[in-house]
Scaffold this motif. Structure first.
Motif, PDB file in Angstrom:
ATOM      1  N   ASP A   1      33.031  39.971 -34.770  1.00 42.74           N
ATOM      2  CA  ASP A   1      34.413  40.022 -34.312  1.00 42.74           C
ATOM      3  C   ASP A   1      34.899  38.618 -33.958  1.00 42.74           C
ATOM      4  N   GLU A   2      36.199  38.522 -33.658  1.00 40.89           N
ATOM      5  CA  GLU A   2      36.810  37.202 -33.442  1.00 40.89           C
ATOM      6  C   GLU A   2      36.180  36.456 -32.279  1.00 40.89           C
ATOM      7  N   THR A   3      35.867  37.177 -31.198  1.00 41.34           N
ATOM      8  CA  THR A   3      35.277  36.530 -30.022  1.00 41.34           C
ATOM      9  C   THR A   3      33.919  35.923 -30.357  1.00 41.34           C
ATOM     10  N   ARG A   4      33.085  36.678 -31.063  1.00 44.68           N
ATOM     11  CA  ARG A   4      31.752  36.182 -31.413  1.00 44.68           C
ATOM     12  C   ARG A   4      31.842  35.038 -32.422  1.00 44.68           C
ATOM     13  N   LEU A   5      32.819  35.102 -33.308  1.00 44.17           N
ATOM     14  CA  LEU A   5      33.005  33.997 -34.251  1.00 44.17           C
ATOM     15  C   LEU A   5      33.409  32.724 -33.513  1.00 44.17           C
ATOM     16  N   ASP A   6      34.275  32.842 -32.510  1.00 42.82           N
ATOM     17  CA  ASP A   6      34.682  31.674 -31.721  1.00 42.82           C
ATOM     18  C   ASP A   6      33.472  31.054 -31.013  1.00 42.82           C
ATOM     19  N   LYS A   7      32.603  31.907 -30.495  1.00 41.84           N
ATOM     20  CA  LYS A   7      31.389  31.405 -29.843  1.00 41.84           C
ATOM     21  C   LYS A   7      30.483  30.706 -30.847  1.00 41.84           C
ATOM     22  N   LYS A   8      30.426  31.251 -32.063  1.00 37.92           N
ATOM     23  CA  LYS A   8      29.634  30.617 -33.110  1.00 37.92           C
ATOM     24  C   LYS A   8      30.162  29.222 -33.424  1.00 37.92           C
ATOM     25  N   VAL A   9      31.481  29.085 -33.503  1.00 41.76           N
ATOM     26  CA  VAL A   9      32.076  27.777 -33.800  1.00 41.76           C
ATOM     27  C   VAL A   9      31.712  26.768 -32.714  1.00 41.76           C
ATOM     28  N   GLN A  10      31.752  27.194 -31.453  1.00 42.03           N
ATOM     29  CA  GLN A  10      31.363  26.302 -30.348  1.00 42.03           C
ATOM     30  C   GLN A  10      29.885  25.902 -30.466  1.00 42.03           C
ATOM     31  N   GLN A  11      29.051  26.856 -30.822  1.00 38.40           N
ATOM     32  CA  GLN A  11      27.628  26.571 -31.000  1.00 38.40           C
ATOM     33  C   GLN A  11      27.407  25.607 -32.153  1.00 38.40           C
ATOM     34  N   TRP A  12      28.132  25.827 -33.264  1.00 36.20           N
ATOM     35  CA  TRP A  12      27.986  24.949 -34.424  1.00 36.20           C
ATOM     36  C   TRP A  12      28.466  23.528 -34.111  1.00 36.20           C
ATOM     37  N   GLN A  13      29.520  23.396 -33.272  1.00 36.08           N
ATOM     38  CA  GLN A  13      29.992  22.058 -32.912  1.00 36.08           C
ATOM     39  C   GLN A  13      28.934  21.312 -32.103  1.00 36.08           C
ATOM     40  N   LYS A  14      28.195  22.028 -31.262  1.00 36.93           N
ATOM     41  CA  LYS A  14      27.105  21.400 -30.515  1.00 36.93           C
ATOM     42  C   LYS A  14      26.007  20.923 -31.468  1.00 36.93           C
ATOM     43  N   ILE A  15      25.755  21.684 -32.523  1.00 40.17           N
ATOM     44  CA  ILE A  15      24.767  21.270 -33.519  1.00 40.17           C
ATOM     45  C   ILE A  15      25.232  20.007 -34.227  1.00 40.17           C
ATOM     46  N   VAL A  16      26.519  19.913 -34.498  1.00 38.98           N
ATOM     47  CA  VAL A  16      27.085  18.705 -35.113  1.00 38.98           C
ATOM     48  C   VAL A  16      26.842  17.480 -34.230  1.00 38.98           C
TER      49      VAL A  16
END
Length: 241
Positions: free
Chosen positions: A118-133
């Protein structure tokens, strides 16, 4: 020397308190001591050497020295449109893409995308991916932070691209990256899901002026395909030699 990203202005020849993430990494993980040296950067293509001056229970203070311009960026501006892959594959793709010089990453949803969130979990994924960057930049020496864009539907991404060389990896394409001839420094690279793009999606990309390219005679996994294509583009037009 340990490199630390700080999301604020780094004044040279000053005492500054690092953020909580830096404190956890330097003191709790690396067990660094007063007097040890680090490198600070904030995404402006500059680095600032610093020395740990003081360690408290929940904070660390460093003394900065003179800021230095330190450009490690490729001459290519590569925007990777990656259909989201399962589990750690997406994280792996993002991490290694940063090491290979990608400047922009947009996670995509397609017909055969195996990730349903869902949209909320996708937003959390984006934040997690930015930390990986950020972590990848700290490791590989880049001083500009690539951006993870919001998750987007495939056609919306294709329709909204600015002027660039648009490439789509396709196992039945006639030409490879070595056959490309371009003066573009802006490249949009589309990598499909584990099951590949559907026929309708492939036709759609051609309507948006994508060029199909082939990476070789073997079918590559989605995470392998992205990294192989980025490497080939950097070899052909960028700064790998």
């Amino acid at each position: 020397m340990t490199r630390i990203f700080q999301p604020f202005t780094i004044n040279q020849n000053s005492l500054i308190t690092l953020d909580d993430n830096a404190f956890n990494h330097l003191i709790r993980v690396l067990r660094m001591k007063v007097g040890e040296q680090i490198i600070l950067f904030n995404g402006t293509n500059q680095i600032t050497p610093a020395v740990i001056q003081q360690i408290d229970k929940k904070s660390v203070i460093v003394k900065t020295s003179t800021t230095i311009f330190d450009n490690r960026e490729s001459p290519l501006n590569i925007h990777l449109g990656q259909v989201i892959s399962r589990g750690e594959k997406m994280e792996f793709t993002i991490q290694k893409s940063v090491e290979l010089g990608v400047t922009n990453i947009t996670p995509l949803l397609s017909e055969r995308c195996g990730v349903k969130l869902d949209e909320t979990r996708l937003d959390k994924k984006v934040q997690q991916w930015q930390k990986i960057v950020i972590s990848a930049c700290e490791q590989c020496g880049r001083n500009v932070i690539p951006i993870i864009n919001p998750v987007t539907k495939l056609e919306n991404w294709c329709a909204n691209l600015t002027d660039s060389l648009k490439l789509n990896l396709h196992p039945k394409a006639r030409h490879g990256i070595n056959q490309l001839s371009t003066t573009h420094h802006n490249i949009s690279l589309l990598v499909g899901p584990e099951g590949g793009l559907s026929e309708d999606e492939i036709n759609m990309t051609s309507n948006y002026d994508f060029t199909d390219i082939l990476l070789g005679p073997r079918v590559l996994r989605t995470e392998t395909a992205a990294l192989t294509a980025l490497t080939a583009l950097q070899l052909r037009f960028g700064d790998l030699g």
